[in-house]
Scaffold this motif. Structure first.
Motif, PDB file in Angstrom:
ATOM      1  N   GLN A  23      39.105  81.582  45.155  1.00  0.00           N
ATOM      2  CA  GLN A  23      40.039  82.110  46.142  1.00  0.00           C
ATOM      3  C   GLN A  23      41.336  81.309  46.049  1.00  0.00           C
ATOM      4  N   ILE A  24      42.441  81.992  46.126  1.00  0.00           N
ATOM      5  CA  ILE A  24      43.740  81.318  46.111  1.00  0.00           C
ATOM      6  C   ILE A  24      44.033  80.796  47.507  1.00  0.00           C
ATOM      7  N   LEU A  25      44.265  79.500  47.623  1.00  0.00           N
ATOM      8  CA  LEU A  25      44.567  78.913  48.920  1.00  0.00           C
ATOM      9  C   LEU A  25      45.973  79.304  49.364  1.00  0.00           C
ATOM     10  N   SER A  26      46.117  79.526  50.664  1.00  0.00           N
ATOM     11  CA  SER A  26      47.440  79.820  51.202  1.00  0.00           C
ATOM     12  C   SER A  26      48.325  78.583  51.086  1.00  0.00           C
ATOM     13  N   ASN A  27      49.623  78.791  51.182  1.00  0.00           N
ATOM     14  CA  ASN A  27      50.553  77.661  51.145  1.00  0.00           C
ATOM     15  C   ASN A  27      50.262  76.673  52.261  1.00  0.00           C
ATOM     16  N   GLU A  28      49.897  77.206  53.437  1.00  0.00           N
ATOM     17  CA  GLU A  28      49.619  76.346  54.583  1.00  0.00           C
ATOM     18  C   GLU A  28      48.400  75.466  54.339  1.00  0.00           C
ATOM     19  N   MET A  29      47.351  76.060  53.760  1.00  0.00           N
ATOM     20  CA  MET A  29      46.148  75.282  53.508  1.00  0.00           C
ATOM     21  C   MET A  29      46.375  74.269  52.383  1.00  0.00           C
ATOM     22  N   ALA A  30      47.096  74.686  51.346  1.00  0.00           N
ATOM     23  CA  ALA A  30      47.395  73.759  50.255  1.00  0.00           C
ATOM     24  C   ALA A  30      48.179  72.560  50.773  1.00  0.00           C
ATOM     25  N   ALA A  31      49.104  72.814  51.691  1.00  0.00           N
ATOM     26  CA  ALA A  31      49.884  71.717  52.258  1.00  0.00           C
ATOM     27  C   ALA A  31      49.018  70.813  53.110  1.00  0.00           C
ATOM     28  N   ALA A  32      48.095  71.406  53.881  1.00  0.00           N
ATOM     29  CA  ALA A  32      47.227  70.612  54.753  1.00  0.00           C
ATOM     30  C   ALA A  32      46.310  69.700  53.953  1.00  0.00           C
ATOM     31  N   LEU A  33      45.971  70.100  52.716  1.00  0.00           N
ATOM     32  CA  LEU A  33      45.052  69.323  51.883  1.00  0.00           C
ATOM     33  C   LEU A  33      45.774  68.563  50.770  1.00  0.00           C
ATOM     34  N   SER A  34      47.074  68.450  50.880  1.00  0.00           N
ATOM     35  CA  SER A  34      47.869  67.822  49.828  1.00  0.00           C
ATOM     36  C   SER A  34      47.366  66.424  49.489  1.00  0.00           C
TER      37      SER A  34
END
Length: 292
Positions: A181-192
């Motif tokens: 699944q492609i992570l949303s920009n928001e989730m990718a940022a939260a898990l940076s």
């Protein structure tokens, strides 16, 4: 962490800062004054960016310092040189959340390496967008399993629940073990900086869906896999580890997939180990990796 670290375990320290004379001398003297003995040190001067990177292993041989004590001591030299640094006891076991889709070979490999003690992690959960009976042949060893199906309409709610589970379990590292699944920009940022993905391709080539079929159609002679940190840019995060295997014109797309699974497993496990042993330091859109 504020509890004393056993002398036999020691600590990891990684740092990065603008390069200038005296960094190694200053950090070495600081650790010596703190009662530490350096057992391993690696460093790299990136002349292109003018940045300096270092990884140190050390034991506290006198003084009975806690990790909190050491952080206070290192803070002083860090401020002087403008350092970003991380410090952890070598016995620290990061809490890891594993995300998986239909294919379970990377999940099984991580669990095996954890079970035999090769990966010193504490798995706190397995999240899948397929039901549990998809993995009926996999022993989860009591690790909580969370079935979180996702559609285009429910993606935001599903990702919010994933982040809730990450927070509730105090997860340190999220591993996408063929989570398709492609992570949303928001989730990718939260898990940076704390989310590792395994891509079943030798990035930057053949991104997106069906990379082995793309490779087969192009008649490639090498296939590979790439483990990288997740960012907002799809499959373009800082690369941690890669590996390849030679193929020939006689290999079918199915052969490439079969061989690719082996590459994916070993590349992902190495990337996770490098991260938890603090061998990786982010350097813009790249990583510095101090391999053993």
């Amino acid at each position: 962490m504020t509890t004393p670290c056993p002398d036999t375990k020691g600590y990891f320290l990684t740092l990065s800062c603008p390069n200038r004379p005296g960094i190694v001398a200053a950090i070495s003297q600081t650790l010596f004054d703190a009662g530490a003995n350096i057992t391993e040190a690696q460093q790299f001067d990136d002349t292109g960016s003018g940045s300096f990177f270092m990884r140190i292993m050390f034991d506290v041989v006198k003084g009975g310092r806690t990790e909190a004590d050491l952080r206070g001591i290192v803070d002083g030299v860090a401020r002087e040189f403008g350092m970003d640094y991380r410090l952890h006891c070598q016995s620290y076991r990061p809490k890891v959340m594993i995300l998986v889709s239909k294919f379970d070979h990377c999940l099984v490999d991580l669990l095996y390496r954890w079970r035999i003690g090769e990966l010193p992690i504490d798995p706190v959960g397995i999240i899948a967008n397929h039901p549990e009976d998809t993995y009926r042949d996999v022993d989860f060893y009591g690790i909580p399993f969370h079935y979180l199906p996702v559609t285009k309409d429910t993606k935001a709610q599903q990702e919010a629940r994933i982040l809730e589970l990450v927070g509730e379990s105090h997860t340190d590292l999220v591993v996408l073990a063929r989570y398709m699944q492609i992570l949303s920009n928001e989730m990718a940022a939260a898990l940076s900086g704390r989310c590792i993905n395994i891509h079943h391709s030798f990035l930057p080539g053949f991104k997106g869906a069906r990379p082995y079929h793309q490779a087969w159609n192009r008649g490639v002679k090498l296939i590979g896999a790439t483990a990288h940190y997740v960012t907002r840019d799809l499959d373009e995060g800082p690369i941690i580890e890669q590996d390849v295997e030679r193929i020939s014109h006689a290999d079918s797309p199915e052969d490439l997939i079969r061989k690719g699974r082996d590459i994916e497993r070993r590349v992902l496990s190495r990337a996770v180990r490098y991260h938890i042993e603090m061998r990786t330091i982010l350097n813009g859109n790249k990583t510095i990796v101090f391999t053993s």
